[in-house]
Design a protein around this motif. Sequence first.
Motif, PDB file in Angstrom:
ATOM      1  N   VAL A   1      -2.553 -12.233   5.993  1.00  0.00           N
ATOM      2  CA  VAL A   1      -2.882 -12.568   4.603  1.00  0.00           C
ATOM      3  C   VAL A   1      -3.916 -11.604   4.025  1.00  0.00           C
ATOM      4  O   VAL A   1      -3.840 -11.231   2.858  1.00  0.00           O
ATOM      5  N   SER A   2      -4.872 -11.175   4.838  1.00  0.00           N
ATOM      6  CA  SER A   2      -6.010 -10.428   4.303  1.00  0.00           C
ATOM      7  C   SER A   2      -5.791  -8.930   4.207  1.00  0.00           C
ATOM      8  O   SER A   2      -6.553  -8.236   3.534  1.00  0.00           O
ATOM      9  N   SER A   3      -4.768  -8.382   4.854  1.00  0.00           N
ATOM     10  CA  SER A   3      -4.549  -6.936   4.828  1.00  0.00           C
ATOM     11  C   SER A   3      -3.830  -6.515   3.558  1.00  0.00           C
ATOM     12  O   SER A   3      -2.986  -7.251   3.029  1.00  0.00           O
ATOM     13  N   PRO A   4      -4.112  -5.306   3.068  1.00  0.00           N
ATOM     14  CA  PRO A   4      -3.309  -4.777   1.961  1.00  0.00           C
ATOM     15  C   PRO A   4      -1.906  -4.432   2.464  1.00  0.00           C
ATOM     16  O   PRO A   4      -1.705  -4.259   3.673  1.00  0.00           O
ATOM     17  N   ASN A   5      -0.967  -4.366   1.527  1.00  0.00           N
ATOM     18  CA  ASN A   5       0.414  -4.048   1.915  1.00  0.00           C
ATOM     19  C   ASN A   5       0.836  -4.969   3.052  1.00  0.00           C
ATOM     20  O   ASN A   5       1.366  -4.537   4.081  1.00  0.00           O
ATOM     21  N   ALA A   6       0.593  -6.269   2.855  1.00  0.00           N
ATOM     22  CA  ALA A   6       0.655  -7.247   3.941  1.00  0.00           C
ATOM     23  C   ALA A   6       2.041  -7.390   4.557  1.00  0.00           C
ATOM     24  O   ALA A   6       2.159  -7.667   5.757  1.00  0.00           O
ATOM     25  N   SER A   7       3.094  -7.205   3.779  1.00  0.00           N
ATOM     26  CA  SER A   7       4.440  -7.301   4.352  1.00  0.00           C
ATOM     27  C   SER A   7       4.664  -6.208   5.388  1.00  0.00           C
ATOM     28  O   SER A   7       5.296  -6.434   6.430  1.00  0.00           O
ATOM     29  N   HIS A   8       4.138  -5.024   5.100  1.00  0.00           N
ATOM     30  CA  HIS A   8       4.241  -3.921   6.058  1.00  0.00           C
ATOM     31  C   HIS A   8       3.471  -4.251   7.334  1.00  0.00           C
ATOM     32  O   HIS A   8       3.968  -4.010   8.444  1.00  0.00           O
ATOM     33  N   ILE A   9       2.257  -4.812   7.188  1.00  0.00           N
ATOM     34  CA  ILE A   9       1.470  -5.182   8.362  1.00  0.00           C
ATOM     35  C   ILE A   9       2.184  -6.257   9.172  1.00  0.00           C
ATOM     36  O   ILE A   9       2.186  -6.235  10.407  1.00  0.00           O
ATOM     37  N   GLN A  10       2.829  -7.191   8.500  1.00  0.00           N
ATOM     38  CA  GLN A  10       3.589  -8.222   9.202  1.00  0.00           C
ATOM     39  C   GLN A  10       4.700  -7.587  10.042  1.00  0.00           C
ATOM     40  O   GLN A  10       4.920  -7.977  11.198  1.00  0.00           O
ATOM     41  N   GLU A  11       5.381  -6.597   9.495  1.00  0.00           N
ATOM     42  CA  GLU A  11       6.428  -5.909  10.247  1.00  0.00           C
ATOM     43  C   GLU A  11       5.849  -5.151  11.435  1.00  0.00           C
ATOM     44  O   GLU A  11       6.446  -5.106  12.514  1.00  0.00           O
ATOM     45  N   ARG A  12       4.701  -4.564  11.246  1.00  0.00           N
ATOM     46  CA  ARG A  12       4.082  -3.833  12.351  1.00  0.00           C
ATOM     47  C   ARG A  12       3.683  -4.797  13.477  1.00  0.00           C
ATOM     48  O   ARG A  12       3.824  -4.482  14.656  1.00  0.00           O
ATOM     49  N   LEU A  13       3.165  -5.966  13.128  1.00  0.00           N
ATOM     50  CA  LEU A  13       2.796  -6.943  14.159  1.00  0.00           C
ATOM     51  C   LEU A  13       4.027  -7.419  14.926  1.00  0.00           C
ATOM     52  O   LEU A  13       3.951  -7.679  16.136  1.00  0.00           O
ATOM     53  N   LYS A  14       5.160  -7.518  14.255  1.00  0.00           N
ATOM     54  CA  LYS A  14       6.395  -7.911  14.932  1.00  0.00           C
ATOM     55  C   LYS A  14       6.809  -6.881  15.987  1.00  0.00           C
ATOM     56  O   LYS A  14       7.483  -7.212  16.964  1.00  0.00           O
ATOM     57  N   ALA A  15       6.395  -5.631  15.779  1.00  0.00           N
ATOM     58  CA  ALA A  15       6.780  -4.555  16.688  1.00  0.00           C
ATOM     59  C   ALA A  15       5.894  -4.476  17.928  1.00  0.00           C
ATOM     60  O   ALA A  15       6.166  -3.684  18.838  1.00  0.00           O
ATOM     61  N   LEU A  16       4.822  -5.274  17.980  1.00  0.00           N
ATOM     62  CA  LEU A  16       3.929  -5.254  19.135  1.00  0.00           C
ATOM     63  C   LEU A  16       4.620  -5.807  20.378  1.00  0.00           C
ATOM     64  O   LEU A  16       5.501  -6.666  20.297  1.00  0.00           O
TER      65      LEU A  16
END
Length: 709
Positions: free
Chosen positions: A418-433
């Motif tokens: 929620v707190s990161s900018p460009n949050a949808s992109h960050i969500q995708e990056r977390l899925k790749a962990l």
Amino acid sequence: MSDIVVTPSVQIDSAESTATHCPYCALQCGIQLSGSREQIKLVGNKHFPVNKGSLCIKGWNASATLTHSERLLSPLIRSSNGELEPASWDDALAFVAQRFHVIQQQHGKDAVGMFGGGSLTNEKAYLLGKFARVALETSNVDYNGRFCMSSAATASQMAFGLDRGLPFPIEDIAYTDMVLLVGSNIAETMPPLLHYFGEQHRNGGQLILVDPRASLTSNQATLHLKLTPGTDAVLANGILHILIRDGLINHQYIDQRTEDFSRVKAVAATYWPERVERITGIPEALIVRVAHMLGRARSAMILTARGTEQQSQGVNNVLAYINIALALGLVGRPLSGYGCITGQGNGQGGREHGQKADQLPGYRKITDPGARQHIANVWGIPEQAIPLAGKSAYEMLDTAGKDGGIRALMVMGSNVVVSSPNASHIQERLKALDLLVVADFFLSETAQMADVVFPSAQWAEEEGTMTNLEGRVLKRERVLEPPLGVRTDYDLLCSLAACMGKGQFFTYADTQQIFDELRRASAGGIADYSGITYEKIEANQGVFWPCVAEDHAGTPRLFLDRFPTPSGRARFHAVQHRQPFEAPDTAYPLYLTTGRILAQYQSGTQTRRVPRLNEVASEPFVELHPSTAHRFMIAPGESVRLTTRRGSAVFTAKVTPSIREDTIFVPFHWGGEQSINRLTSPALDPISRMPEFKLCAVRIERCEVTMEA
């Protein structure tokens, strides 16, 4: 306003209660708790000098989370069927330790990252940084304060050699003649602070607010400068131009206590009033009036906040306002100076003791050989074993799952989805962990994505210290035992270190032992806590750092005689305005800016679960000017779609003349489809690495209504 913002406290017998502090903003208001968990009573502490018994609506309802039905009460591990299922602490700890080990064997030490938060106590922030560098041996550790305070902190270090949000006690605000407040809506973000501005007004003082939108705070202001978003440095340089032109600067102070003014003077000469008016939208006459009000005041303060800092030129913006304070000779003068309104509960202490990528405890630079050796001696490891600086918060998240980036991440005290900018992109990056581990007391949007979730103790269930916005180190008391199955984050980090074979470096009988080690680690550093003890904090309602010995009283007011720079002088910095990363164009014709509102806090993980707060603010909205609404044929209460170069989201329109015609505003406390940070810009300040939350180009349009057949 007062019925919602601040209400007086009804006191209870202190002998039957425990004095502690509110879990929310950096005021760290004093509260008193009594009763059982099921019937806990919370009131303001009239004896605590910061809030004197007053609380905002969030503070009054802070205890609601302690008994919430959604509270996490057991570790969770994602099973083969994709669901998070309860697990024992031993199994969860062993699983995480084994996965960290395998990932680091395959991809290197830096493949595991740690992400902390500005809500963590000083002890936890210290322990998290130590855990990253000693147990994980990774350079990749940072925290959400990079999204909040990094630009002002960087600018203060550059100008003064030291960053402490307010280098004077908060009470000084009430007695200064003039305050220039830039980019802050304190009436909603930290309401008890408004009392000091009210007292300042009653004492004959004046408040000038710089903000693109009117607010509850602007209602208290003598003047409101509604500038074009992203033009803060232009306005500051324009004010300085007039101060120099009209002979209002303090030459003696400049000569005796500063350096590099000549370069700043040359730059300011190019920001003549007509040019500044054209760029900022502020009339020349008003700019001149503000400059003369500041220049002729007997005492004055310049205070900045997120509005001017959360930009890709945030450091330059702050330096430009610091230049004004130095030119007027305000810094280190009684009832005057420059300060930054820190936001998060431990935003100040959280950036001092090692959970930031480029820092070691005591606000030491991680590249300083002497600092590295000092910390190595405290930790009992070789100096060369301490990793160098890793990636900043957004940059670390952006590498998640990529070759050469982090493959595993542990998040504590933050809701990055929620707190990161460009949050949808960050969500995708977390899925790749390969592995995501989250410690929290609710299943936040980030925890919902995790492979392992650890349940954390809440604010009233653990002890530790916090450092408020004025540099006052406070003690948060344990009032309740954590629920069965819940452990403190201290226990989590120490237990996980033991599972990883590094337990000998993390043996503490209690939090006081952690704090005592922090004191030793900070000794001799910029943020020196070595003379602060739990007993001294309790006896004095807090202790201001630096405090260099146990017989030292602390330092409420900084810079009175010299600055902690090599020359002992403050430094001017010549600042040229740059265009924001994104400016409106034909495709995206408006500015989007974001911020906080009264009844919610940060990512909303806590406050969105409190019924009373949701009654006041249950969903986000988009605020736009009537002429803007007319231009795009939008009626109040209609659903509208906002689109930036990163995505779209739908909000309810709130039409108000309080905002500029070229700007729209959305609060950022919600996740999922209502997350405005899915649209915000990840452009970073080149020095602080602060994302540009406060402005990007946006398009607004009515949502098409589909009629049922």
